[in-house]
Write a protein that holds these residues in place. Structure first.
Motif, PDB file in Angstrom:
ATOM      1  N   ALA A  91      45.880  82.278   4.684  1.00 28.10           N
ATOM      2  CA  ALA A  91      46.335  80.901   5.402  1.00 28.10           C
ATOM      3  C   ALA A  91      45.324  80.329   6.383  1.00 28.10           C
ATOM      4  O   ALA A  91      44.198  81.054   6.240  1.00 28.10           O
ATOM      5  N   ASP A  95      47.275  79.396  11.828  1.00 32.04           N
ATOM      6  CA  ASP A  95      48.575  79.422  11.621  1.00 32.04           C
ATOM      7  C   ASP A  95      49.247  80.756  12.220  1.00 32.04           C
ATOM      8  O   ASP A  95      48.458  81.862  12.426  1.00 32.04           O
ATOM      9  N   SER A 103      53.012  81.325   3.692  1.00 31.45           N
ATOM     10  CA  SER A 103      52.000  80.456   3.113  1.00 31.45           C
ATOM     11  C   SER A 103      51.420  81.630   1.906  1.00 31.45           C
ATOM     12  O   SER A 103      51.127  80.784   0.791  1.00 31.45           O
ATOM     13  N   THR A 107      51.901  80.613  -1.921  1.00 34.83           N
ATOM     14  CA  THR A 107      50.504  80.474  -2.786  1.00 34.83           C
ATOM     15  C   THR A 107      50.519  81.726  -4.031  1.00 34.83           C
ATOM     16  O   THR A 107      50.032  81.174  -4.914  1.00 34.83           O
TER      17      THR A 107
END
Length: 147
Positions: A91, A95, A103, A107
């Motif tokens: 990420a 973050d 994330s 992903t």
């Protein structure tokens, strides 16, 4: 394992060893990918899918439930670890830890879906292939060893 069995049909490894192997191989794939590219790529996804199939092939029958739950838990825990030590691999560096985990899972969600589906499919195939007769034989062998 009888003469008609092949290595991919009958697993004999205990669940704890299979989980340890899963963690070790997943972290190895992460390390290779991060060292070579700096982030997780398709290489990690392919390693994860193959790992899921391999774990389903290795585990013994009485530990099927443990392996049936393993892929999503394994991926989430490993991404949690990555979010703590190398957040920018899954990420943005800015973050939060939770956001990085979400994330990363999002992903690499296709790899998780494919790996998990193949893992569950392989376990179901093994259950169908081995049948109830083998379960009775395995149970009587386990009860005989306990006494």
């Amino acid at each position: 394992m009888t003469q008609g069995d092949t290595f991919w049909e009958v697993g004999s490894e205990p669940g704890r060893q299979v989980v340890s192997l899963g963690v070790a191989v997943t972290l190895t794939a992460v390390s290779i990918d991060v060292l070579l590219v700096g982030r997780l790529t398709l290489f990690f996804d392919l390693c994860f899918v193959v790992l899921c199939i391999g774990l389903a092939a290795l585990v013994r029958r009485r530990d099927f439930f443990l392996v049936a739950l393993l892929p999503p838990i394994l991926l989430t825990v490993v991404f949690g670890f990555i979010a703590l030590v190398a957040r920018d691999a899954i990420a943005d560096a800015s973050d939060s830890v939770l956001q990085a985990v979400v994330s990363g899972v999002a992903t690499h969600g296709i790899a998780l879906f494919v790996g998990y589906a193949l893992c569950l499919g392989w376990l179901a195939w093994r259950l169908h292939r081995e049948g109830d007769a083998d379960m009775a034989t395995e149970l009587s062998r386990e009860l005989g060893q306990a006494g």
